[in-house]
Structure formats: C-alpha cells, structure tokens
Design a protein around this motif. Structure first.
Motif, PDB file in Angstrom:
ATOM      1  N   UNK A  76      54.896  61.005  38.607  1.00 52.96           N
ATOM      2  CA  UNK A  76      54.542  59.888  38.520  1.00 52.96           C
ATOM      3  C   UNK A  76      53.784  59.532  37.112  1.00 52.96           C
ATOM      4  N   UNK A  77      54.141  60.398  36.109  1.00 55.36           N
ATOM      5  CA  UNK A  77      53.369  60.378  34.790  1.00 55.36           C
ATOM      6  C   UNK A  77      52.063  60.546  34.741  1.00 55.36           C
ATOM      7  N   UNK A  78      51.351  59.654  34.234  1.00 54.63           N
ATOM      8  CA  UNK A  78      49.864  59.639  34.107  1.00 54.63           C
ATOM      9  C   UNK A  78      49.237  59.307  35.241  1.00 54.63           C
ATOM     10  N   UNK A  79      49.795  59.073  36.129  1.00 58.99           N
ATOM     11  CA  UNK A  79      48.954  58.363  37.320  1.00 58.99           C
ATOM     12  C   UNK A  79      48.642  59.521  38.628  1.00 58.99           C
ATOM     13  N   UNK A  80      49.619  60.228  38.851  1.00 61.90           N
ATOM     14  CA  UNK A  80      49.498  60.925  40.013  1.00 61.90           C
ATOM     15  C   UNK A  80      49.733  62.336  39.734  1.00 61.90           C
ATOM     16  N   UNK A 116      42.574  60.953  41.065  1.00 59.71           N
ATOM     17  CA  UNK A 116      42.740  62.441  40.314  1.00 59.71           C
ATOM     18  C   UNK A 116      43.129  62.405  39.041  1.00 59.71           C
ATOM     19  N   UNK A 117      43.980  61.181  38.659  1.00 63.07           N
ATOM     20  CA  UNK A 117      44.472  61.244  37.078  1.00 63.07           C
ATOM     21  C   UNK A 117      43.371  60.467  36.229  1.00 63.07           C
ATOM     22  N   UNK A 247      56.261  54.043  34.098  1.00 61.67           N
ATOM     23  CA  UNK A 247      56.477  54.980  35.260  1.00 61.67           C
ATOM     24  C   UNK A 247      57.106  56.142  34.611  1.00 61.67           C
ATOM     25  N   UNK A 248      57.172  57.118  35.522  1.00 65.15           N
ATOM     26  CA  UNK A 248      58.081  58.507  35.057  1.00 65.15           C
ATOM     27  C   UNK A 248      59.285  58.021  34.797  1.00 65.15           C
ATOM     28  N   UNK A 249      60.003  58.588  33.920  1.00 64.84           N
ATOM     29  CA  UNK A 249      61.394  58.524  33.473  1.00 64.84           C
ATOM     30  C   UNK A 249      62.230  59.431  34.148  1.00 64.84           C
TER      31      UNK A 249
END
Length: 723
Positions: A76-80, A116-117, A247-249
């Motif tokens: 999820x990139x920076x979020x998860x 948690x992010x 979001x994640x690429x």
C-alpha cells in the motif's frame, strides 16, 4: 566534542568522556531498566540515526533492516506497513488484517494496519522487542513489539527545527517546542511536513492519472503535562495525520520470465496504466496517561482512542487494455483489474490499569487489566478501466473486535548476581464480521460469522551476572493471536483462520567491554508456531483466503557490536540469521498464472508448501553505521556518517517460484556536515540509496509477472537548529 550519536542497536550518548558509551535505558518490561539487565533481545534506534534515516522523506519502512531480524514491507506504499521479526509476520493486505507484530506508540497499541503507518518524528527512541511479548503488552505480540516513545514535555523550555530539501522537489520539515506554563503545567507541540513531487510518468496518454509517486504527508502532536507533585502526573496526548498522494504502483510484466531479474530496459520513472491511482489517509487520536505514586506502589491508567479514514485506489493489473481488448500492454494483460479499499467509521478504544511495586527489596511485581474495543466499516470497490473507470462493484463489511486481559509479572533477586522473572496473562478475544448482501458475492460460506478465543500466555526468564559489566540470560515465553476473518468477495468465499500460539526459547549475553568503549549483545533463539495464520493470495483463480499451517518454526542467531574505535570514530555492526520453515505436509495453495513454480504440485494443480520459508523472511540481515568526527574551533565539528543495510533474498508468497523470489537488497546512505556552537546548529548534505539499487520488493501473482519496487536514490541538504 562528539555530538549525539545513536546506533541502530542501541542509543549512544555523549558522556563525560567522548569515547565512552552511555547506558541504554529501555522500557521493555514496562519500567525503566538498563538494556543489559533485560532478559530478552531488545534493539533501539534514536537521535542522530533517526535523523539520518528520515532525511530522505521515507515512511516507517526506513526502519527495515536497521536492527537484527526486522523486516518491513508494504503493498500500500506509505499507508499500510507489514512488520516481520525473526521472519514471523503476516502478508495479509486486507484492511481488517491482524499482525503478530504489535506497534505501540506512547503506550497505546495501534491495532489497525493503517494506524501502524503513523510518521516518526520528535521521537525519543524506537525499541524493537523480539517476541513473544504476550504478558505485559496488550495486543497480538507473538512475534514481538515495535515501540515508539515521543519526547515528553518538561519544565525546561526548548525545542528544535530540522529542515531539508532534496531530489524530486522533496521538502521535509520537522520541529518541536516545549513551553513550561507554570510550575505544574507544561506543553510540547511537534509537527512534521513531508512533500515529494511526482517522479513517475504514465506513458499511456489516455490514463486518468498521468503523474505519480508524489505525496504530501503531514502530522501533528500536542502534549499537555500536569504534575503538581512527585506523587501524581497526567499527560494528555493529541495527534493527527493527513496523507494524500499515490497508492502503490503495480507494474505489469517487469520480472524476466524464468528469473527474478528486472526485464531489460526497465525504467523506474515510467509506467503504462489505464486505471486511476490515488491515496488518502486521515488519522487522529488522543491518549491520557495518569500516574499516582503511593507508599510502595505506583498506579498507572492509560486511556487511548484512535480513528482512521482511508481510501486507496490503484490499477492492480499494472498495465493498459487487455488481451481481449487491444491495444494492451506492457506485455500480456489477461484481464483488467482496478480496485479500491476504504476504511470509514473506524474507532479504537483501549484502557489499561496497572499497579506496580516500587518498594525496595528483592521482590518487584506488577499487574493489571486491559480492555480493547474496535469497530469499523470497510468498502471494497471495483472499476471498469476499459469503460472510463466506472464503478462496477461495492462490498461493505463491518467488523467489531472486543478483547480483555488480566496480566501480572514478578521479578525476584535470588542473589546479587541471579535474578528471575515470570509473567502470566489471560486473554479473551472476540470478533464479529458481517458483509452486506450482494448478488456478485460468493456466499457459499455465508456472509457473516464470529469468533471467540481465550488463551493463557506466560514467560519465565533469568539473568546471571558474570561480572558487573556482563550478563547472560535465558528465556522461555509463549504468545497468542486470536482468530482472523476474511469477508466474502466476488472472487472467493468468506474464510477464517483459527487462533495461533507460539512458544519461544532464547539464550543470550549482553556486556559492556573495554571500559565501556564498546558494547556487545548476542542471542540464540528457536520458536514454534502452532496453527499459524497464513494468507494465500492470487493464483490462477484470483483467490485470497486465510488458512492455518499445522506448525511453523524459526531459529537463528542475532548479534550487535558498537564501539569507539578511536575517540572520534564510532562504529556499529549488527546482524541476524533466521531460518524459518512451514511444517505441514498436506498444506497446498494456488499458484501464479505465469511464473515458474519450484514446489511439487498436487493433482489439483496446487503447490505443496511444506518446508518452504515464511514469506518476507530473509535469512540474513546486516547493518553497519560509521561516524567520524573532526573537532573544530569554537565548539564545532566536521563529521561523516554512513550507513548500510543488507537483507538476503525473500519469498513473496507461500509457494516458491523463480520470479517471485525477491533478490537480495543492499542500500546505503551518506551524510556529510558541520555542526557548530557545541552542537546547537548543524548543516549537512545527504544521500539515500546512494548506489541506486532497484529491486522488486513484492508482486501480484494472479495475472502476470507484475511487481513493485523499492524507493529511488535521493540527494539533499539539511539544516538543524536546537533552541
């Protein structure tokens, strides 16, 4: 002379002599102790090292590999972020996933994976505790705990400002200030603002999102301390985060068939997708920590409330078009997939009451009660990339989770050199999940269910002082994680995994050596997990399901050395070896559609995964930091700081394949600067991932050889002022 220097395995502070390591104080046992006296593997990160690692604007994943046995990854990139300690973690990407590594910020558990992010800023230190930690900490800790402690208000006015600029138009600003209001009240406000411009271009001109990988991420924390006497204190904490960006690429067909190499000519600055990409996260929370000091007792009350709203939408197939709807690419796109997940209506409430003995004597004890409640809705949406991005499906699921626990521990000093510890915890965990009816859902297992689990966890350890500077220890501990549920979807029926339990054995040695010019720590460990919860993802049928492995195991060795090799030369080395295995001869999972499977396959075409390593569990992790300072006139210092982190190859999924085995990753950083006015001001140039090593760090296996990559190389400049 030598400014504050913190090592990845322990906090080093300036002492009366610049070449002497100061004691490291941790709260791994819920009370302040010298790290050498704690009978479990504990690592800490703080101060200058946090500044260095955070300088490039990365999220919490910058901690990965910085201490022994810690790996962090995200789809999820920076979020998860997903945490793994000693190879033990959870790859589940759903918004109601539970993890066996618990994140605790200022004594409050952050249970939901989006929580948690939360960014790291104005942090006193980060502690990483190997698991199980099932006695004294509140939620899901069989693999361990990652614990953050913010800098608290005090009666001394002061603060700092730290600002940096860098590649991709990045700006990173951080600061904090403490204000004593009077003799009883003080407050501290801290904030972080991070920005990065888009640096990936979408070469598919008709795509709705043309520029990607930028973000704006800001966070704020306010604290108010009331301390009318030494016998009582109340600390109120308010905090919030706002993130918007990419979001994640996911990048279609970037892995070379028959290997785990990137395809020839791969360009990380380009992507070709026809789906929309966006991500938003808003979190806020508050906590109130009360402490009463009575005659021989300390009473603690910790109340916490957290809430999060999030939305993340991405092109999961990683390309444009489809084989049946040309033009399409890059490579083969069997079918389009564009989805989004959203968290709404979330609320988490926690309450802990704890009593701690403070009287002198060989016996110390503590005990208490812990309450947890969480309630939220998840919206899962699908879109038609070939039809202008129109929404084609919406699934709404509600989950409630209630848990409570009773816990206690006892420390007893049998002699000046031998100390014993024991702890016990009873936990009850209950979940209720229901999905709104929809004709598109696979309802073969129903649309609602509930779980109810109870377990007693315990630990027993001992520490023996070989000398005043060296301790050996041994520990046996158990852990527990309640059942997990996955809602029904158009691609599969609702599934669940029963509770898992863990038993761990550990021995180690910790010592200050060479007149405290150096510190060493080594540990050997073995753990067994019964009924480990695993997530089988993807496969040719595009299913995601929960399952239990009858047993899994992990064992290995960890070590840390930190030393002044000269008065102005500080070196730290730490590393770990982790061997993990799934032990379930009959367990089989679906496999990828386009990769080279290495496992034996049963008659149903599923891979038998007995003997495979746990996912995202590198065998080797190593980290080194070197800091060299040259004193200058008038309290100044020129310095060079370099850090290097290595992890060996990892398996992305439960089955093994050539393509979805992530190659080893080595990343390095460099920081060169000058501080003056006895460390009050500092200016530096920095680089992160300076060798620009690009690796596939995760994949999507149901469609094609789709993967995502690590962070790019960045350069920048930084200025810090203390006041």
């Amino acid at each position: 002379m030598l400014a504050l220097a913190f090592a990845g395995s322990g906090v080093l502070a300036q002492d009366a002599k610049p070449n002497v390591l100061a004691p490291v104080v941790v709260t791994a046992e819920r009370r302040a102790e010298n790290i050498k006296d704690v009978p479990v593997s504990v690592s800490t990160i703080g101060g200058e090292t946090l500044d260095v690692l955070n300088s490039g604007g990365e999220d919490i994943r910058f901690l990965s590999g910085r201490v022994p046995s810690l790996n962090i990854e995200s789809s999820f990139g920076r979020a998860f972020p997903r945490f793994y300690i000693r190879g033990y973690g959870n790859t589940d990407f759903r918004l109601n996933a539970s993890q066996p590594v618990s994140l605790i910020v200022d004594d409050v558990v952050q249970e939901n994976p989006i929580l948690k992010g939360f960014p790291i800023f104005d942090t006193d230190k980060v502690e990483v505790l190997a698991g199980p930690q099932g006695t004294l900490f509140g939620r899901n800790t069989p693999a361990g705990v990652v614990k953050f402690d913010s800098v608290a208000p005090s009666q001394k006015a002061g603060g700092y400002f730290n600002g940096g600029i860098g590649s991709f138009n990045s700006v990173n600003l951080e600061g904090a200030y403490t204000v004593p209001l009077n003799a009883q009240w003080s407050t501290r406000v801290s904030a972080q603002v991070q920005h990065r411009g888009d640096w990936v271009k979408n070469t598919f001109a008709a795509g709705p999102t043309q520029d990607l990988e930028g973000y704006d991420d800001s966070a704020l924390r306010g604290q108010l301390l009331y301390q009318p006497s030494r016998d009582f204190s109340a600390l109120l904490n308010l905090h919030a985060r706002d993130l918007s960006g990419s979001a994640r690429l996911f990048r279609a067909n970037i892995i070379k068939k028959g290997s785990n190499d990137l395809v020839d000519g791969f360009d990380p600055k380009q992507i070709s997708i026809d789906g929309k990409n966006e991500q938003r996260v808003n979190t806020s929370g508050t906590s109130l920590r009360l402490k009463w000091q009575l005659d021989g007792l300390a009473l603690h009350s910790i109340t916490g409330y957290e809430t999060v709203r999030s939305f993340s939408r991405g092109d999961i197939d990683g390309g444009y078009g489809a084989a049946f709807a040309p033009p399409s690419g890059p490579g083969t796109i069997p079918f389009p997939s564009e989805t989004a997940d959203a968290m709404r209506g979330h609320g988490q409430f926690t309450q802990e009451f704890r009593v701690e003995s403070t009287a002198a004597g060989p016996l110390k004890w503590q005990g208490g009660v812990y309450l947890f409640h969480e309630d939220y809705h998840i919206d899962s949406s699908s879109y038609d990339s070939l039809g202008g991005g129109a929404q084609t499906g919406l699934t709404t699921t509600r989950q409630k989770n209630d848990a409570w626990a009773l816990f206690g521990s006892v420390n007893y000093e049998l002699s000046p050199v031998l100390k014993l510890r024991g702890g016990l915890r009873y936990t009850h965990d209950k979940k209720d999940l229901a999905t709104d009816p929809d004709p598109s859902l696979d309802a073969s297992n129903g649309l609602s269910t509930n779980t109810s689990d109870s377990k007693v966890s315990w630990d027993l350890s001992g520490t023996y002082a070989l000398t005043p500077e060296a301790n050996v220890y041994a520990r046996i501990a158990t852990g527990f994680r309640g059942s997990s549920i996955q809602p029904a979807s158009p691609f599969g029926a609702m599934s669940s995994a029963g509770p898992e339990s863990t038993t761990s054995y550990e021995v180690g040695v910790k010592a200050d050596v060479f007149d405290r010019r150096a510190r060493v720590a080594f540990s050997l460990f073995h753990y067994d997990v019964r009924d480990q919860q695993l997530t089988a993802v993807g496969g040719t049928s595009n299913l995601t399901r929960l399952l239990n492995a009858k047993k899994s195991m992990g064992q290995g060795i960890e070590g840390t050395v930190e030393a002044y090799l000269a008065d102005n030369l500080l070196v730290t080395l730490n590393g770990s070896y982790n061997l993990t295995k799934i032990k379930d001869p009959g367990l089989a999972v679906g496999v990828c559609a386009a990769c080279t499977v290495l496992d034996p396959v049963n008659s149903s075409g599923q891979a038998l995964i007995d003997g495979n390593p746990l996912p995202n569990a590198p065998r080797w992790i190593g980290n080194v930091t070197v800091r060299y300072g040259v004193p200058a006139a008038n309290g100044g210092e020129y310095f060079v700081f370099t850090d290097w982190s290595y992890r060996s190859s990892v398996n992305f999924f439960l089955y093994e394949s050539k393509e979805f085995t992530g190659r080893s990753l080595l990343t390095g950083g460099l920081r060169v600067g000058y501080s003056w006015a006895n460390g009050k001001y500092e200016a530096a140039l920095f680089g992160r991932n300076i060798t620009n090593q690009i690796r596939v760090t995760g994949g999507i296996d149901f469609n094609n050889l789709t993967g995502f990559i690590n962070e790019p190389r960045t350069w920048g400049a930084q200025f810090k002022a203390m006041f």
